[in-house]
Structures are given as C-alpha cells and as structure tokens.
Design a protein around this motif. Structure first.
Motif, PDB file in Angstrom:
ATOM      1  N   HIS A  37       0.834  -1.207   0.000  1.00  0.00           N
ATOM      2  CA  HIS A  37       0.000   0.000   0.000  1.00  0.00           C
ATOM      3  C   HIS A  37       0.871   1.259   0.000  1.00  0.00           C
TER       4      HIS A  37
ATOM      5  N   ALA B 238       3.846   1.312  -1.294  1.00  0.00           N
ATOM      6  CA  ALA B 238       4.462   1.321  -2.626  1.00  0.00           C
ATOM      7  C   ALA B 238       3.540   1.970  -3.655  1.00  0.00           C
ATOM      8  N   LEU B 239       2.235   1.677  -3.558  1.00  0.00           N
ATOM      9  CA  LEU B 239       1.281   2.233  -4.523  1.00  0.00           C
ATOM     10  C   LEU B 239       0.804   3.625  -4.102  1.00  0.00           C
ATOM     11  N   THR B 240       1.364   4.145  -3.018  1.00  0.00           N
ATOM     12  CA  THR B 240       1.068   5.519  -2.604  1.00  0.00           C
ATOM     13  C   THR B 240       2.230   6.434  -2.994  1.00  0.00           C
TER      14      THR B 240
ATOM     15  N   ASP C 230       5.440   5.194  -4.135  1.00  0.00           N
ATOM     16  CA  ASP C 230       6.396   4.563  -5.051  1.00  0.00           C
ATOM     17  C   ASP C 230       7.842   4.674  -4.546  1.00  0.00           C
TER      18      ASP C 230
ATOM     19  N   GLU D 276       3.455 -10.107  -5.328  1.00  0.00           N
ATOM     20  CA  GLU D 276       2.074 -10.467  -5.674  1.00  0.00           C
ATOM     21  C   GLU D 276       1.134  -9.266  -5.464  1.00  0.00           C
ATOM     22  N   TYR D 277       1.315  -8.554  -4.377  1.00  0.00           N
ATOM     23  CA  TYR D 277       0.392  -7.466  -4.021  1.00  0.00           C
ATOM     24  C   TYR D 277       0.668  -6.165  -4.784  1.00  0.00           C
TER      25      TYR D 277
ATOM     26  N   HIS E 143       1.129  -6.200  -8.171  1.00  0.00           N
ATOM     27  CA  HIS E 143       1.033  -6.729  -9.530  1.00  0.00           C
ATOM     28  C   HIS E 143       1.071  -5.617 -10.580  1.00  0.00           C
ATOM     29  N   ILE E 144       0.435  -4.487 -10.275  1.00  0.00           N
ATOM     30  CA  ILE E 144       0.302  -3.374 -11.221  1.00  0.00           C
ATOM     31  C   ILE E 144       1.651  -2.717 -11.541  1.00  0.00           C
TER      32      ILE E 144
ATOM     33  N   VAL F  47       4.213   4.575 -10.127  1.00  0.00           N
ATOM     34  CA  VAL F  47       3.058   3.921  -9.506  1.00  0.00           C
ATOM     35  C   VAL F  47       2.558   4.641  -8.246  1.00  0.00           C
TER      36      VAL F  47
ATOM     37  N   GLY G   1       0.235   6.747  -6.196  1.00  0.00           N
ATOM     38  CA  GLY G   1      -1.179   7.042  -6.384  1.00  0.00           C
ATOM     39  C   GLY G   1      -1.989   5.965  -7.078  1.00  0.00           C
ATOM     40  N   GLU G   2      -1.413   4.769  -7.255  1.00  0.00           N
ATOM     41  CA  GLU G   2      -2.174   3.664  -7.884  1.00  0.00           C
ATOM     42  C   GLU G   2      -3.069   2.982  -6.845  1.00  0.00           C
TER      43      GLU G   2
ATOM     44  N   HIS H  53      -5.378  -0.284  -6.889  1.00  0.00           N
ATOM     45  CA  HIS H  53      -4.848  -1.650  -6.861  1.00  0.00           C
ATOM     46  C   HIS H  53      -4.196  -2.021  -5.538  1.00  0.00           C
ATOM     47  N   PHE H  54      -4.551  -1.290  -4.495  1.00  0.00           N
ATOM     48  CA  PHE H  54      -4.272  -1.732  -3.127  1.00  0.00           C
ATOM     49  C   PHE H  54      -4.996  -3.069  -2.948  1.00  0.00           C
ATOM     50  N   VAL H  55      -4.285  -4.095  -2.540  1.00  0.00           N
ATOM     51  CA  VAL H  55      -4.965  -5.357  -2.203  1.00  0.00           C
ATOM     52  C   VAL H  55      -5.611  -5.168  -0.826  1.00  0.00           C
ATOM     53  N   VAL H  56      -6.934  -5.168  -0.800  1.00  0.00           N
ATOM     54  CA  VAL H  56      -7.638  -4.975   0.474  1.00  0.00           C
ATOM     55  C   VAL H  56      -8.280  -6.276   0.953  1.00  0.00           C
TER      56      VAL H  56
ATOM     57  N   CYS I 250      -6.544  -5.867 -13.512  1.00  0.00           N
ATOM     58  CA  CYS I 250      -5.080  -5.816 -13.532  1.00  0.00           C
ATOM     59  C   CYS I 250      -4.472  -7.210 -13.479  1.00  0.00           C
ATOM     60  N   GLY I 251      -5.290  -8.228 -13.222  1.00  0.00           N
ATOM     61  CA  GLY I 251      -4.787  -9.592 -13.172  1.00  0.00           C
ATOM     62  C   GLY I 251      -4.572 -10.088 -11.750  1.00  0.00           C
ATOM     63  N   ASN I 252      -4.584  -9.163 -10.802  1.00  0.00           N
ATOM     64  CA  ASN I 252      -4.406  -9.524  -9.396  1.00  0.00           C
ATOM     65  C   ASN I 252      -5.771  -9.865  -8.781  1.00  0.00           C
TER      66      ASN I 252
END
Lengths: 317, 317
Positions: free
Chosen positions: A251, A253-255, A257, A284-285, A287-288, B159, B161-162, B165-168, B178-180
């Motif tokens: 989370h 990482a996707l905030t 980066d 895995e988490y 993926h994007i 990435v 702000g993505e 695709h946070f895995v919740v 996205c495949g996840n």
C-alpha cells in the motif's frame, strides 16, 4: 574554518550525540543521561550544555556549529510542533525552537525518531541515494518513516509514517496498545509474532517444537529459528507475518512509489527467511507495478537516530 | 505583457485544452479529437497546432505562452518517462519533451490524469491550500493521486497514487482487471459495487428491492438509491464498500498524513450516505491520529485535467 553539524537522538533513558563535519560521517559520538521526567523542561539546556562542553573539550569554537538536528520518540508535525511525548513525559512544545533558544539561535531541526532513522538510511545507510523510501522498524512495537523527494513526510498532524497502526485485519478481536484492533503491530512486532504463535498453538492443529519450550523462551527469535529448521507452526507464523507486512508495504508502494523499503529493528535480524517471504507476497500485491521496490535491511542500527538527525540538520544549510 | 499557461487533458477520444492567465482560472476552453491510434506519434504536433491556432484566433502572441502542462491516462515517472499508454496506443516516450520540441522549446510538464486531478483540486478545487492530499476517483475503475508538499508524487516507477490496486482482500477469488485478486477497484468502482451486490444477492440472505430490477438496471446508482431507502442488501453493499475504501484511505493517512482526502468520480455522486459511512470507518481505522484528515467531494469534475495540468505547468515558472 571547518563547520560541524550535531545530531542528537533523544531516547527515554539516554541521549546520544554525534558531531559530523558538514557532508561527512560522525567523527565524535557520546552519550548523556536523559533529563528525568520531573525536570524535563530542562532537557534543552542539558543538551546545549553537553554540546558546549564537548566543543570546548575538542577545541572547537561554537561559531563552527552550523546546525543541530534532533529526534525524539513522539510525533512532530511539519511545522515543528510536538503535541505530546509520553515516553519523555513532555507536554506540547516546539522542540527545535526551544533548543535553538538556548544555543544562541543556531538553526535546529527536529523530527520523530523513526522518521530520523529513515532519513539516516537514505543519506548514509542502506537506502543511500533513494528519492522516495519507506522504513519499517520491527521491534517491541512497529514504527516507520516515509521519505519523499529526500525529505521526511510528517504531515500537519505528525502521523506520516505511523505504519505500525495500519489496520490490516479489521476482524481482529484483541486490542493493540493504541486501543484499536487489527493493527500491523499486533502481528509484526516481536511481541505480535509471539502472540500469533500462541494463538496457533492454542488451536493445536500444527506440529511444532515450540510446544516444548518454557513460555519465557517463546520469543520471536525462537520462532524464526524453528521456522528455519522447517517447523510447521513456525513457518505458519512467518507466513502470517509476511502477508500482513507485505500488505502494508504494498500500500505504501502504490502511494509514494519508494525506490527501497528498509526493514530495521530487532526482528529484521531473522534475516533472509523473513525478508524473502515478505518480498514474495509484496511482488504479488504490487502486480500493477512493472518494476518493484527493493527490500533492504537497515544498516545504521543504534546510530540511525544521530545520523538521521544530522541529515535533517543538513537540510537547513 | 500578459503571460499564459495552457492545460492539456488528453483522453482516449478527446483532448481538452484551456488557457489560464498565470495564477488565474481558465478564460478559454476548447476541445480537439484525440489523434487516432495509428498516427499517435503525431499527437504532439496536433496539440501544438491547436494551441497556435487558438492563440492566433485570440490575437495572442506565442511569446505570451509561459508554459504548458498536460496529463494523459498512463503512468508518468518523476523524470517524465512514460513506459506505455495502453489507452492511447502509445509506446515508451517522454511526452513533455516531445511536446516542447514542437513548441519551440517552451517549458512543458506532463503527468498522469488522476495525479493531475489531485493537483487541480489542491490548486483550484475542494482541497485548496492543502499541503498533503490524496484523491480517489471512483468511476468505472478506481484511480488516485497523491500530493505531498503541494507536488505530485509519481515516483521512479510511476506507480505513486495507484490506489485502485491496493490489495484490500487477499482472500478474494475473482480477478481484477489488472490480473491480481482483491484490489480496491473490485469493491469500490461502479462495476465493483454491482459485483458485490450480485454476490450478496446470490447468497439470498438479505431482503432487497434490487431482486426486482432487470439486470441491466442493477447499477451503482440504483444500489445507492435503494440503500438510502433503507434496503437491507443495499446497505450491506455500502458497508462493504465503505470498509474497504476506509482501509485504503487510512493507510494513506498514516503514510503521508493528508490534510484532506478528496473523493471524485461518478460514484462520489451517491454523496452523503457513502461518505458518512466511509468517514465513520476511517475514524476507527486511524485511531492513532488525534486529529483526522477531512473528506471532501471533488469540485472540478471534467475540468480537473486541464486545471491540474495548468497547476503542474505553473510549477515550472
């Protein structure tokens, strides 16, 4: 004339200090006892006295002191405001202003200790050169620090980097120290790891040598050691641990980066078995993300605070 | 002589353009059709031509153009690199450099469209004056943007702000686009909301008027409308939705400590019933924060892209 920065790492029992020639690593380090809670408002004078005495001892002039950085175990907002510091028994104040006042106006910057550790790793340690980075300190509790564009992100409420209190399991029934339920700290601190192990042991579905240990010896280290030997229950604890830490890390990482995610604190000594599993779930988490952030082990250890504080001070120059 | 900024919002079918006197709101807006995929490398020339033609029409001299900002529906790294843009059929390039080249070297900045929207809200909209902010765009998909210190955080992999695709929910069995599995988008996009409703309907445990609707009418809006009337199943969908969105928002809050969390996109039109529930869970999940970030509804709507792009361009001046 050579200019110096002083980094001050304020802990509950000890204040660590270190002198850095500007742009270099520490050349003198020393410690003083933390001012007792009843006289905590004198802490600024105590630190200033310690710096003056050491400068005199080394034959440095106080005009050679370019800036001071310090960290302490409490939340410090972007504007320098500390709303409270339970660990020191300190009330609301602006720590940097207080210290600067008793140091004849020399520039001072202050931040939270985990934030300092993160900045220290970016300037001097495992994350050297990273633009964006995240640190998890996995010890008795779980702390963290967030760096964006080479600067600490504390925010206007000072809760930037409070990664230990990410709710990762809203269905948790037991309470975290913070009063909430399901925080990362409840699974990935040393005590959290033991808690998870005890829960699994109570269920009795997995084989484990951990059942043979006296309760006092059931530590995070013992769990990791058994897991390395293939212990079923130990491996399950590592799995739970890694899944939750990877969710938090992904989370972040996707905030922001981050280029690297730094793992520090006592639990990080479990080393490869833990990091490999965390990274597996992290991949895995996220993926994007075509390219992934790297995981690194913190390098500065007990010096993280003084180095990070010095790095923060250098941003004032 | 008056200087102008142009904001360019590149979408899959339309390119929106707007002229801003420096520091002010847009005074002219217009659109052109997006260059078709087979000739996509000509898009920079098409945009430059559109700007030149409009400047000529208005009697402005091109020397009055101070900077151009643009956004597009793909990841743009901090160094300006776009690894790909599936929606436009565009390969790897540096969009800002390309456009600047055909505009006689005028400064150009580029970013992702959701990031632009976040910056637009901070400069001109619902989050005006915020230092740190986070945006969720809840539409067919879920996008987002992160602002720290008034600047977009995209990162070296683009990435930042993505948030969609946070895995919740790591236990999810169905796949995200996205495949996840278990991404926020699978629960909080318009389609995700319908998916959750269908799942609950298949279980058949909750009463609902939604069973009476033809499948084509089972939309996010219909679900929200029924929930407002107290529909059991509708309320459960809102609950699932709010819990997951609050988890994502709280993790961002404890990472970058935003002053405000901006909710945009079609689903945000459900308004109070949704936001109130999200905020309720958010307060629970940020127990550690004494003061909480505020939730606000995005204000700029379809202009978010041009306004955000103009804001980005203004950072070049």
């Amino acid at each position: 004339m050579q200019k110096y920065i002083v980094g001050v790492d304020i802990g509950g029992t000890t204040i660590k200090l270190a002198i850095f020639p500007v742009g270099e690593r520490a050349i003198h380090t020393w410690e003083i006892t933390t001012t007792d809670r009843e006289h905590i408002t004198e802490i600024w004078k105590d630190i200033a006295d310690a710096i003056r005495a050491k400068f005199a001892e080394l034959g440095y002039d106080m005009t050679q002191l370019a800036a001071v950085g310090m960290d302490l175990p409490g939340p410090i907002c972007d504007n320098g405001y500390l709303p409270w510091c339970v660990n020191l028994g300190m009330g609301a104040c602006y720590p940097a202003e207080e210290l600067s006042k008793v140091l004849d106006g020399i520039p001072v910057a202050a931040c939270n200790d985990a934030n300092a550790a993160a900045l220290g790793e970016v300037y001097y340690g495992a994350a050297k050169g990273a633009d964006n980075a995240a640190l998890f300190t996995l010890g008795t509790g779980v702390g963290g620090g967030i760096i964006v564009g080479g600067k600490i992100v504390a925010g206007n409420r000072g809760v930037g980097g409070e990664v230990g209190h990410f709710v990762v399991n809203p269905d948790e029934t037991e309470k975290c120290n913070c009063g909430n339920r399901g925080c990362l700290e409840q699974y990935t601190s040393a005590t959290g790891m033991v808690r998870v192990a005890k829960r699994l042991m109570a269920k009795g579905q997995l084989k484990s040598k951990l059942y043979d240990l006296p309760e006092i010896d059931l530590t995070a280290k013992a769990i990791c050691d058994e897991a390395k030997e293939g212990d079923e229950l130990g491996l399950e604890v590592i799995d739970v641990y890694s899944k939750y830490l990877a969710i938090a890390a992904s989370h972040i990482a996707l905030t922001i980066d981050p280029d690297v995610i730094i793992i520090g604190g006592g639990v990080s000594r479990a080393g490869k078995i833990l990091i490999d599993k965390v990274e597996e779930y992290f991949i895995e988490y996220t993926h994007i993300a075509e390219k992934k952030a790297k995981f690194v082990i913190a390098e500065l250890g007990n010096d993280a605070g003084t180095y990070g504080s010095a790095a923060l001070a250098s941003q004032l120059l």
